[in-house]
Design a protein around this motif. Structure first.
Motif, mmCIF file in Angstrom:
data_model
loop_
_atom_site.group_PDB
_atom_site.id
_atom_site.type_symbol
_atom_site.label_atom_id
_atom_site.label_comp_id
_atom_site.label_asym_id
_atom_site.label_seq_id
_atom_site.Cartn_x
_atom_site.Cartn_y
_atom_site.Cartn_z
ATOM 1 N N GLU A 31 23.456 -18.679 -5.979
ATOM 2 C CA GLU A 31 23.705 -19.905 -5.217
ATOM 3 C C GLU A 31 22.524 -20.863 -5.339
ATOM 4 O OE1 GLU A 31 24.533 -22.986 -2.552
ATOM 5 O OE2 GLU A 31 25.795 -21.702 -3.798
ATOM 6 N N ILE A 32 21.304 -20.334 -5.341
ATOM 7 C CA ILE A 32 20.132 -21.191 -5.506
ATOM 8 C C ILE A 32 20.117 -21.805 -6.905
ATOM 9 C CG2 ILE A 32 17.605 -21.208 -5.600
ATOM 10 C CD1 ILE A 32 17.660 -19.063 -3.378
ATOM 11 N N CYS A 37 23.147 -23.225 -15.662
ATOM 12 C CA CYS A 37 23.145 -22.980 -14.213
ATOM 13 C C CYS A 37 24.528 -22.544 -13.745
ATOM 14 C CB CYS A 37 22.712 -24.241 -13.463
ATOM 15 S SG CYS A 37 20.961 -24.655 -13.579
ATOM 16 N N GLN A 51 22.401 -24.665 -6.999
ATOM 17 C CA GLN A 51 21.789 -25.862 -6.418
ATOM 18 C C GLN A 51 20.857 -26.541 -7.417
ATOM 19 O OE1 GLN A 51 19.935 -24.904 -2.596
ATOM 20 N NE2 GLN A 51 21.632 -23.511 -2.116
ATOM 21 N N CYS A 62 25.311 -18.842 -12.292
ATOM 22 C CA CYS A 62 25.837 -18.693 -10.933
ATOM 23 C C CYS A 62 27.028 -17.746 -10.933
ATOM 24 C CB CYS A 62 26.227 -20.053 -10.369
ATOM 25 S SG CYS A 62 26.912 -19.971 -8.700
ATOM 26 N N GLU A 66 13.040 -25.490 -0.904
ATOM 27 C CA GLU A 66 14.027 -25.762 0.148
ATOM 28 C C GLU A 66 14.711 -24.486 0.621
ATOM 29 O OE1 GLU A 66 16.581 -28.600 -1.736
ATOM 30 O OE2 GLU A 66 14.957 -30.075 -1.943
ATOM 31 N N ASN A 67 14.710 -23.469 -0.225
ATOM 32 C CA ASN A 67 15.309 -22.189 0.125
ATOM 33 C C ASN A 67 14.277 -21.141 0.531
ATOM 34 O OD1 ASN A 67 18.453 -22.033 -0.603
ATOM 35 N ND2 ASN A 67 17.461 -23.436 -2.045
ATOM 36 N N VAL A 113 13.984 -27.145 -5.332
ATOM 37 C CA VAL A 113 15.157 -26.437 -4.818
ATOM 38 C C VAL A 113 14.747 -25.078 -4.248
ATOM 39 C CG1 VAL A 113 17.351 -25.347 -5.464
ATOM 40 C CG2 VAL A 113 16.782 -27.624 -6.334
ATOM 41 N N LEU A 114 13.898 -24.365 -4.953
ATOM 42 C CA LEU A 114 13.450 -23.065 -4.469
ATOM 43 C C LEU A 114 12.662 -23.195 -3.162
ATOM 44 C CD1 LEU A 114 12.588 -21.581 -7.926
ATOM 45 C CD2 LEU A 114 13.986 -20.399 -6.230
ATOM 46 N N TRP A 120 12.077 -12.012 -3.401
ATOM 47 C CA TRP A 120 13.054 -12.544 -4.354
ATOM 48 C C TRP A 120 13.895 -11.422 -4.965
ATOM 49 C CZ3 TRP A 120 15.370 -16.892 -5.321
ATOM 50 C CH2 TRP A 120 16.039 -17.070 -6.530
ATOM 51 N N ARG A 163 20.916 -15.386 -5.047
ATOM 52 C CA ARG A 163 20.086 -15.997 -6.083
ATOM 53 C C ARG A 163 20.917 -16.950 -6.938
ATOM 54 N NH1 ARG A 163 17.985 -10.343 -6.623
ATOM 55 N NH2 ARG A 163 19.295 -10.116 -8.487
#
Length: 510
Positions: A83-84, A125, A87, A129, A211-212, A208-209, A73, A81
């Protein structure tokens, strides 16, 4: 064991709850021990669900799995990071109505305030971002030829976040979003009395994390508050602890973490003042004053606790204020016509009752309110009190809708009384005279971290750093350069010449 009532609360299914709720998430899995806690609806004190709590063993699992994922990470580029986190914001938008409903159900604030709290996470968020592409360090001039200096900022590692019941999702979000784009991992201990909101919020981040490709970057350890809190504050593997709660507990957290030379972000008590001068827009000031004093039933760290009115407007303003309180609709947080809901729990009602008794003992005069509303829920009347400025109770924060009112002669006296409490979170001055305002924000003005003009004490945007001074703790979260608290700074000197001059002109011949 109480299981979730999906028929009565359909939004629970939308948030991904199943028949049983587990208090720990890490390494891509939900788990717990056997100890449980009830989620209680403040409207009628009925049990919504029974949650299985995390254990000390679960805490250790969290730390070890986060340590295993830390390097991946940290080495991910900051914009990736970001971009996540973007999301996460999109997922929050999808779940806003459901999560806002859960906040209203479990915390007790009215539904639109629950939605607003989720919106605060969404906004953070978005902010984080953008910030992920703007984290910067300085290039500094060197006194030596052929040299340059620069500042390099790097993540700390695992950030512990301990949050309170009154903002069960927003405070976590304001910490987590910024800490994540800085390259940190988050270990969260939510309030003991809002476990469902903690689980639902953590699930949104974790899904979400996952999924990434990350299973432990955000870990939840929803266990016994004292037990898990002590583990976190004593753990050298957690270099930063962000704590939101009472000054009493914040002092313990600060002392414990500092003993191991860790860092803290403390957002503790507030005892906030609103000052209204005779040149102010009185109608606007009245509206903002009522909102600051009673929103969330006085359970906001920036709630107005003290109101100072210039002498020549005092009587007329108090009459209007008392009349405004008579129009406040108290009741079910899910009723669209409700202005304020219940206090969060029975303990809050007892605190309110004890404060009313102390007010009477200290010769305070109750202008309106002062009563507990009979029934199953934790409902009380918003209260206005005339009392001597030097009364002991004025120096303390009562987390309930109790407003103390006073007369002042001018802005200088107002500033004196504003600053004459141990806390230093938020303050607000209503005036149309720029001389008053710039005195208010100057070196001899308000000593608070939030210093407003012509808006209420509870008015704060995520773009500014939020926090306060004195017994409020000194920490800052969210906007401006608050991100620096989540990183370590290195001053780097580079010699790109062929000579070796020393700083300060020192000569060392060998």
């Amino acid at each position: 064991m109480e299981s979730l009532n999906f028929d009565k609360y359909p939004f629970l299914a939308e948030l991904g709850f199943e028949k049983e709720s587990y208090g720990c998430y890490t390494n891509g899995e939900w788990k717990s021990g056997e100890e449980t806690v009830n989620s209680v609806n403040p409207h009628d004190n009925s049990i919504t669900a029974t949650v299985k709590l995390a254990t000390p063993e679960n805490y250790e699992e969290c730390i070890k799995s986060m340590e295993a994922e830390k390097a991946a990470w940290m080495m991910l580029p900051a914009p990736a990071r970001g971009e996540i986190v973007r999301q996460v914001g999109e997922r929050m938008r999808e779940k806003k109505d459901a999560l806002g409903s859960l906040v209203a159900l479990e915390m007790g604030k009215v539904k639109n305030e629950g939605d607003d709290e989720v919106q605060e996470v969404i906004d953070t968020c978005d902010f984080a971002c953008g910030l992920s592409r703007a984290l910067e360090g300085k290039v500094l001039p060197s006194e030596r030829p052929g040299h340059m200096m620069l500042e390099c900022w790097n993540p700390l590692g695992i950030v512990g976040v301990i949050t309170a019941f009154n903002f069960p999702t927003a405070v976590f979000g304001c910490n987590a979003c910024i800490a994540l784009i800085c390259g940190n991992l988050i270990l969260w201990k939510g309030s003991d009395t809002t476990p469902l909101v903690s689980i639902a919020t953590a699930k949104i981040f974790a899904d979400v994390l996952k999924e990434n490709g990350f299973n432990s970057v955000v870990s939840l350890c929803q266990g016994n508050g004292i037990e898990i809190g002590e583990l976190m504050t004593n753990d050298k593997r957690v270099p930063l602890v962000s704590f939101t709660g009472s000054t009493r507990v914040g002092r313990i957290v600060g002392n414990t973490v500092s003993k191991r030379f860790g860092k803290t972000i403390l957002e503790c008590g507030g005892n906030n003042a609103v000052i209204i001068l005779d040149d102010a827009n009185i109608e606007a000031a009245l509206e903002e004053c009522v909102s600051s004093a009673v929103d969330t039933t006085g359970q906001v760290c920036t709630s107005c606790r003290r109101l100072y009115l210039q002498e020549n407007i005092y009587d007329d303003f108090i009459e209007k204020l008392v009349n405004s309180y008579s129009d406040i609709k108290i009741g079910d947080p899910f009723n669209d016509e409700t202005d304020i809901g219940p206090l969060h729990n029975k303990a809050g009602v007892e605190i309110y009752k004890n404060a009313i008794e102390e007010i009477k003992n200290q010769c305070g005069k109750i202008l309106t309110g002062g009563n507990v509303i009979e029934g199953d829920g934790n409902y009380v009347e918003p209260t206005i009190v005339e009392i001597d400025k030097d009364s002991e109770i004025v120096q303390t924060e009562t987390f309930a809708p109790i407003l103390y009112v006073f007369k002042i002669k001018d802005v200088d006296e107002a500033i004196k009384f504003n600053n004459d409490v141990p806390q230093g979170l938020s303050s607000s001055l209503f005036t149309n005279d720029l001389k008053n305002y710039f005195k208010w924000i100057g070196p001899l003005g308000s000593d608070c971290g939030v210093v407003n003009c012509n808006v209420g004490s509870n008015d704060a945007e995520i773009g500014g750093a939020f926090g306060g001074e004195k017994e409020t703790g000194g920490g800052r979260v969210s906007g401006s350069d608050a991100w620096k608290q989540y990183m370590r700074r290195s001053t780097c000197t580079v010699n790109f010449s062929t000579s070796l001059p020393l700083a300060q002109g020192i000569k060392f011949d060998v």
